[in-house]
Scaffold this active site. Structure first.
Site, PDB file in Angstrom:
ATOM      1  N   HIS A  41      -9.338   2.744   1.652  1.00 42.49           N
ATOM      2  CA  HIS A  41      -9.252   1.568   2.523  1.00 42.49           C
ATOM      3  C   HIS A  41     -10.236   1.665   3.694  1.00 42.49           C
ATOM      4  CE1 HIS A  41      -7.349  -1.955   4.257  1.00 42.49           C
ATOM      5  NE2 HIS A  41      -6.569  -2.032   3.199  1.00 42.49           N
ATOM      6  N   HIS A  54       0.799  -1.235   0.000  1.00 44.89           N
ATOM      7  CA  HIS A  54       0.000   0.000   0.000  1.00 44.89           C
ATOM      8  C   HIS A  54       0.833   1.287   0.000  1.00 44.89           C
ATOM      9  CE1 HIS A  54      -3.538  -2.383   0.369  1.00 44.89           C
ATOM     10  NE2 HIS A  54      -3.593  -2.500   1.668  1.00 44.89           N
ATOM     11  N   GLU A  91     -12.014  -2.477  -1.724  1.00 42.17           N
ATOM     12  CA  GLU A  91     -11.010  -1.561  -2.266  1.00 42.17           C
ATOM     13  C   GLU A  91     -11.040  -1.623  -3.788  1.00 42.17           C
ATOM     14  OE1 GLU A  91      -7.265  -2.824  -0.349  1.00 42.17           O
ATOM     15  OE2 GLU A  91      -8.563  -3.745   1.108  1.00 42.17           O
TER      16      GLU A  91
HETATM   17  C1  BGC Z   1      -4.632  -6.229   2.255  1.00 45.22           C
HETATM   18  C2  BGC Z   1      -4.391  -7.042   3.509  1.00 45.22           C
HETATM   19  C3  BGC Z   1      -3.782  -6.123   4.540  1.00 45.22           C
HETATM   20  C4  BGC Z   1      -4.733  -4.996   4.792  1.00 45.22           C
HETATM   21  C5  BGC Z   1      -4.268  -4.002   5.813  1.00 45.22           C
HETATM   22  C6  BGC Z   1      -5.596  -5.143   2.607  1.00 45.22           C
HETATM   23  O1  BGC Z   1      -5.857  -4.362   1.493  1.00 45.22           O
HETATM   24  O2  BGC Z   1      -5.144  -7.002   1.215  1.00 45.22           O
HETATM   25  O3  BGC Z   1      -3.583  -8.157   3.248  1.00 45.22           O
HETATM   26  O4  BGC Z   1      -3.504  -6.815   5.720  1.00 45.22           O
HETATM   27  O5  BGC Z   1      -5.000  -4.322   3.600  1.00 45.22           O
HETATM   28  O6  BGC Z   1      -3.031  -3.521   5.539  1.00 45.22           O
END
Ligand code: BGC
Length: 356
Positions: free
Chosen positions: A188, A115, A321
């Site tokens: 998110h 991310h 997402e």
């Molecule tokens: C990911 C997860 C992650 C979470 C928080 C999600 O978008 O797919 O694997 O743990 O975000 O970071």
């Protein structure tokens, strides 16, 4: 009768560097009340009515800025409501090649770059400007993401949160670059339509207009395959209770520790819906993006205490997402996330709430 939303701004807190963080609230009384702060361009609160008209908050977060600034939250990388950038998801090998140059990315979650990494857009203070167009009211958050560190190219980026008189919440992205780079932003938010974050979302039903999903490997990287959902727990083409899917004995559910997978949409309009049978709240999603990463908050473990001091436990919420597929830059068959000078990246997702 349609009512034009109103926008208010207030102080939400100050960062350790003394930067004042504002909270912008867009509201149609009794219909929707969405608050976004300029730290991380983060959706902090989202009140919508249940079938009796009771307004409750349906996104995980904290009551004040201090919660978002706590060390244990910052180091957990769970991204409650944040804008994710430059690139959503994991990048295999923490590196990618673009135009013959290899770029190496610093890990932030364990050994993995996730991310946008340590310098992700979720922890930047964005510029904010109120907007009022086509009868939608909202805020445009913008930043200049400099070249250097991890990714090539300086990106000019903005995210617009707005509410229209129908009460729909839109999240729009726009980005340009001065050098070829990669861009795959998302939001998110962790939804729990029941509004009680001490309870899980396992009894919510999910519908996804997606006949294919992206299997993952033991490190949660997509394998590159687009597999049929038919006869798997990942078939949400008809609305299905989330518990039914994640309690199946299936290799992919074990690898994801629940659902932590991308789905490829067959249509864009009303491509997903989430329903809470207890409150009657329904979320319907429309997006220009080819897919969605569905994450059933598998790694929340009660360590983080959020609004009202509630411990956020596993499956307390679900993230939807909307984005291009994760690790697309390393997968030649996935739609491209490369952005070149002269091109304009644009993307829009609409979150429509009702109750039945
Ligand atoms: C990911 C997860 C992650 C979470 C928080 C999600 O978008 O797919 O694997 O743990 O975000 O970071």
């Amino acid at each position: 009768m349609l009512i034009k939303p109103v926008l208010n701004a207030e102080l939400f807190g100050s960062t350790p560097n003394g930067e004042e963080i504002k909270l912008y609230t867009i509201e149609i009384p009794g219909v929707i009340k969405a608050s976004i702060m300029d730290f991380g361009a983060t959706l902090t609160h989202l009140y919508v009515p249940d079938r009796n008209g009771k307004m409750e908050d349906v996104v995980l977060g904290f009551d004040d800025l201090a919660g978002y600034q706590k060390k244990e939250y910052q180091e957990n990388y769970c991204y409650l409501g944040s804008t994710i950038g430059r690139v959503g998801g994991r990048i295999r090998g923490n590196q990618f090649e673009l135009d013959g140059v290899t770029y190496k990315l610093e890990p932030n979650q364990g050994k993995i770059h996730l991310h946008g990494g340590k310098e992700g857009w979720d922890r930047k203070v964005w510029n904010a400007k109120p907007i009022n167009h086509d009868s939608a009211i909202g805020v445009e958050f913008s930043l200049k993401s400099p070249e250097g560190g991890d990714y090539p190219g300086e990106i000019d980026f903005s995210v617009i949160y707005s509410v229209n008189p129908e009460g729909e919440l839109s999240i729009e992205y726009r980005g340009t670059t001065d050098k070829a780079t990669i861009l795959n932003p998302t939001n998110h938010s962790y939804f729990n339509l029941g509004g009680d974050f001490s309870k899980s979302i396992l009894d919510h039903t999910l519908r996804l207009e997606a006949s294919r999903f992206l299997p993952i490997d033991e490190n949660s990287f997509p394998t590159g395959e687009l597999a049929a959902v038919e006869n798997t727990p990942f078939d949400f083409t008809n609305p299905k209770e989330i518990s039914v899917a994640i309690h199946q004995n299936h290799e992919q559910i074990k690898l994801g520790n629940g659902i932590d997978h991308s789905f490829a949409f067959d249509v864009q309009e009303k491509c997903a819906s989430l329903y809470d049978p207890i409150s009657g709240r329904l979320l319907e999603l429309t997006t220009t993006e080819p897919g969605v990463q569905v994450y059933t908050s598998n790694f929340l473990n009660g360590n983080i205490r959020g609004k009202g001091d509630v411990a956020y436990k596993q499956h307390a919420a679900i993230c939807l997402e909307t984005q291009h597929f994760p690790d697309s830059i390393n997968q030649k068959d996935f739609p491209s996330v490369v952005l070149r000078p002269g091109e304009v990246f644009s993307s829009k997702s609409i979150f429509k709430f009702s109750a039945q």
